[in-house]
Design an enzyme around this catalytic site. Structure first.
Site, mmCIF file in Angstrom:
data_model
loop_
_atom_site.group_PDB
_atom_site.id
_atom_site.type_symbol
_atom_site.label_atom_id
_atom_site.label_comp_id
_atom_site.label_asym_id
_atom_site.label_seq_id
_atom_site.Cartn_x
_atom_site.Cartn_y
_atom_site.Cartn_z
ATOM 1 N N GLY A 44 0.807 -1.223 0.000
ATOM 2 C CA GLY A 44 0.000 0.000 0.000
ATOM 3 C C GLY A 44 0.838 1.270 0.000
ATOM 4 O O GLY A 44 0.361 2.338 -0.413
ATOM 5 N N SER A 45 2.089 1.190 0.437
ATOM 6 C CA SER A 45 2.991 2.343 0.376
ATOM 7 C C SER A 45 3.678 2.404 -0.982
ATOM 8 O O SER A 45 3.848 3.463 -1.566
ATOM 9 C CB SER A 45 4.063 2.255 1.469
ATOM 10 O OG SER A 45 3.477 2.387 2.740
ATOM 11 N N SER A 83 7.120 4.303 3.712
ATOM 12 C CA SER A 83 6.570 3.194 4.502
ATOM 13 C C SER A 83 5.601 3.805 5.500
ATOM 14 O O SER A 83 6.010 4.562 6.380
ATOM 15 C CB SER A 83 7.651 2.422 5.242
ATOM 16 O OG SER A 83 7.042 1.518 6.147
ATOM 17 N N SER A 85 3.900 2.470 7.994
ATOM 18 C CA SER A 85 4.183 2.101 9.394
ATOM 19 C C SER A 85 5.578 2.575 9.802
ATOM 20 O O SER A 85 5.838 2.812 10.966
ATOM 21 C CB SER A 85 4.118 0.578 9.560
ATOM 22 O OG SER A 85 5.115 -0.032 8.737
ATOM 23 N N THR A 88 8.669 -1.407 7.764
ATOM 24 C CA THR A 88 8.754 -2.470 6.749
ATOM 25 C C THR A 88 10.216 -2.753 6.414
ATOM 26 O O THR A 88 10.953 -1.834 6.031
ATOM 27 C CB THR A 88 7.943 -2.046 5.510
ATOM 28 O OG1 THR A 88 6.588 -1.890 5.935
ATOM 29 C CG2 THR A 88 8.010 -3.056 4.395
ATOM 30 N N ARG A 131 -2.757 0.834 3.251
ATOM 31 C CA ARG A 131 -3.350 0.994 1.913
ATOM 32 C C ARG A 131 -4.416 2.084 1.897
ATOM 33 O O ARG A 131 -4.736 2.641 0.841
ATOM 34 C CB ARG A 131 -3.934 -0.336 1.418
ATOM 35 C CG ARG A 131 -5.054 -0.879 2.288
ATOM 36 C CD ARG A 131 -5.352 -2.323 1.931
ATOM 37 N NE ARG A 131 -6.449 -2.884 2.710
ATOM 38 C CZ ARG A 131 -6.363 -3.294 3.966
ATOM 39 N NH1 ARG A 131 -5.219 -3.197 4.627
ATOM 40 N NH2 ARG A 131 -7.416 -3.803 4.583
ATOM 41 N N GLU A 207 -6.675 -7.457 -0.564
ATOM 42 C CA GLU A 207 -6.555 -7.125 0.861
ATOM 43 C C GLU A 207 -7.905 -6.853 1.522
ATOM 44 O O GLU A 207 -8.125 -7.226 2.665
ATOM 45 C CB GLU A 207 -5.616 -5.923 1.047
ATOM 46 C CG GLU A 207 -4.175 -6.276 0.716
ATOM 47 C CD GLU A 207 -3.191 -5.156 1.010
ATOM 48 O OE1 GLU A 207 -3.025 -4.791 2.187
ATOM 49 O OE2 GLU A 207 -2.587 -4.628 0.047
ATOM 50 N N HIS A 223 -1.160 -10.349 -26.499
ATOM 51 C CA HIS A 223 -0.157 -11.267 -27.035
ATOM 52 C C HIS A 223 -0.028 -12.532 -26.201
ATOM 53 O O HIS A 223 0.898 -13.319 -26.391
ATOM 54 C CB HIS A 223 1.190 -10.533 -27.147
ATOM 55 C CG HIS A 223 1.074 -9.348 -28.066
ATOM 56 N ND1 HIS A 223 1.259 -9.442 -29.419
ATOM 57 C CD2 HIS A 223 0.715 -8.063 -27.820
ATOM 58 C CE1 HIS A 223 1.045 -8.245 -29.976
ATOM 59 N NE2 HIS A 223 0.710 -7.396 -29.017
ATOM 60 N N LYS A 313 4.552 -10.922 8.947
ATOM 61 C CA LYS A 313 5.490 -9.946 9.509
ATOM 62 C C LYS A 313 5.928 -10.361 10.911
ATOM 63 O O LYS A 313 7.090 -10.206 11.280
ATOM 64 C CB LYS A 313 4.858 -8.544 9.519
ATOM 65 C CG LYS A 313 4.756 -7.928 8.127
ATOM 66 C CD LYS A 313 4.205 -6.511 8.133
ATOM 67 C CE LYS A 313 4.116 -5.950 6.729
ATOM 68 N NZ LYS A 313 3.544 -4.616 6.634
HETATM 69 C C1 F6R Z 1 -1.754 -2.995 4.602
HETATM 70 C C2 F6R Z 1 -1.093 -2.836 3.325
HETATM 71 C C3 F6R Z 1 0.238 -3.487 3.069
HETATM 72 C C4 F6R Z 1 1.381 -2.598 3.572
HETATM 73 C C5 F6R Z 1 2.740 -3.258 3.313
HETATM 74 C C6 F6R Z 1 3.911 -2.385 3.672
HETATM 75 O O1 F6R Z 1 -2.852 -2.129 4.671
HETATM 76 O O2 F6R Z 1 -1.632 -2.196 2.471
HETATM 77 O O3 F6R Z 1 0.340 -3.718 1.691
HETATM 78 O O4 F6R Z 1 1.332 -1.356 2.931
HETATM 79 O O5 F6R Z 1 2.832 -4.451 4.022
HETATM 80 O O6 F6R Z 1 3.773 -1.808 4.933
HETATM 81 P P1 F6R Z 1 3.999 -0.237 5.118
HETATM 82 O O7 F6R Z 1 3.043 0.421 4.177
HETATM 83 O O8 F6R Z 1 3.702 0.041 6.539
HETATM 84 O O9 F6R Z 1 5.419 0.010 4.754
#
Ligand code: F6R
Length: 318
Positions: A44-45, A83, A85, A88, A131, A207, A223, A313
């Protein structure tokens, strides 16, 4: 189930999120002359990078969804590290590598380790599923690219695009699309310029609605994939993003392809609307986000948690 309609509330606030992101991004200052740019981030980032690829650029822009950074990175690179959070591992590794290579870094996060490591990071509001913070992350990254003069100024485009994010109409269009996708596996198709958008739509179905979904782009799908619906095709639905600004050759291909595969699979169309390219991208994403939300309800799934991503994770930490 989404008892407090958490995801729905966030979706309804998407326009304000984008407006707020635009205000926040005024803090971004990027000076220097760059030879290339890289957008690093996952899920999502990371989607922000795929969306930025669709803009006309003055130097090469690379999207990096992996550990480290691409070989092209050096002290003449702009590296945007995203990121939500801030925790990541792939993205933190990208940050460290970019720093080692003395690239100019712009970090975008809501906190975590990335905020600890980069005291100049742009901090966006916390407590959202990553996301669902796409407006904050993508608009900030887009403005950073414009400030660095890698893409043209986006101020007018952003202001116009935000006006097209009308929750009621996008929600209605999303609901209609969800009804068509119900009990089927969607594949989203668009032109190359819409690659980031169809990828986002696929990921949101995965998701939020907790089911398989895929994407591909024209002309490449003509193709290979066009030939792949004869068996099992009825379980799927091909969703075409119809954009009157698409290249005429691509439009012709889409029309013929739709007619050719109709007997073998289900098809649906979304009209891409908006005053400029950004507006089209954001509005289509908004319709897709609503569609994934309604599909989650039809699937009797809570759209908000992503248990397997979270479990993975956790296990990686052991
Ligand atoms: C959860 C989501 C995931 C996170 C990914 C990376 O809502 O969309 O795809 O975005 O796991 O984590 P972040 O975005 O925190 O770096």
């Amino acid at each position: 189930m989404d008892k407090d309609n958490h995801m729905l509330k966030i979706l309804e606030g998407f326009r304000s999120q984008c407006e707020e992101a635009y205000k926040l991004s005024r803090k971004i200052k990027v000076k220097g002359s760059f030879k290339n740019a890289v957008v690093c981030g996952m899920g999502g980032s990371g989607i922000a990078g795929h969306l930025i690829k669709a803009f006309e650029k003055k130097i090469p822009i690379y999207v990096h969804n992996d550990y480290g950074v691409p070989d092209v990175v050096n002290n003449k690179s702009l590296v945007i590290v995203i990121s939500y959070s801030g925790n990541t591992e792939e993205t933190l590794s990208a940050y460290s590598e970019a720093k080692k290579k003395k690239a100019k870094i712009v970090s975008i996060t809501s906190g975590g380790n990335l905020a600890e490591k980069d005291k100049d990071a742009l901090i966006v509001p916390p407590d959202l599923p990553p996301r669902a913070a796409m407006g904050y992350l993508f608009i900030s990254a887009l403005v950073a690219m414009a400030r660095a003069k890698i893409i043209s100024d986006q101020d007018t485009a952003i202001r116009e695009a935000v006006k097209g994010l009308v929750s009621k109409t996008c929600s209605r269009e999303g609901f209609m699309l969800a009804k068509k996708m119900n009990n089927k596996i969607p594949v989203f198709y668009g032109s190359e310029e819409m690659r980031g958008v169809v990828y986002r739509m696929k990921c949101q179905i995965n998701e939020n609605a907790k089911q398989p979904a895929f994407y591909n782009v024209f002309p490449e799908m003509d193709h290979n994939e066009i030939n792949g619906f004869k068996k099992q095709g009825k379980k799927m639905i091909s969703v075409f993003l119809m954009n009157n600004k698409d290249n005429i050759a691509v439009k012709k291909r889409m029309d013929i392809t739709k007619r050719l595969i109709k007997e073998q699979t289900n098809t649906a169309e979304i009209q891409v609307k908006g005053k400029n390219h950004l507006a089209k991208m954001l509005r289509t994403i908004y319709v897709g986000d609503f569609a994934s939300y309604y599909l989650s309800l039809m699937n009797k799934e809570d759209p908000t948690p992503v248990p397997l991503i979270s479990k993975l994770k956790e296990r990686l930490k052991r």
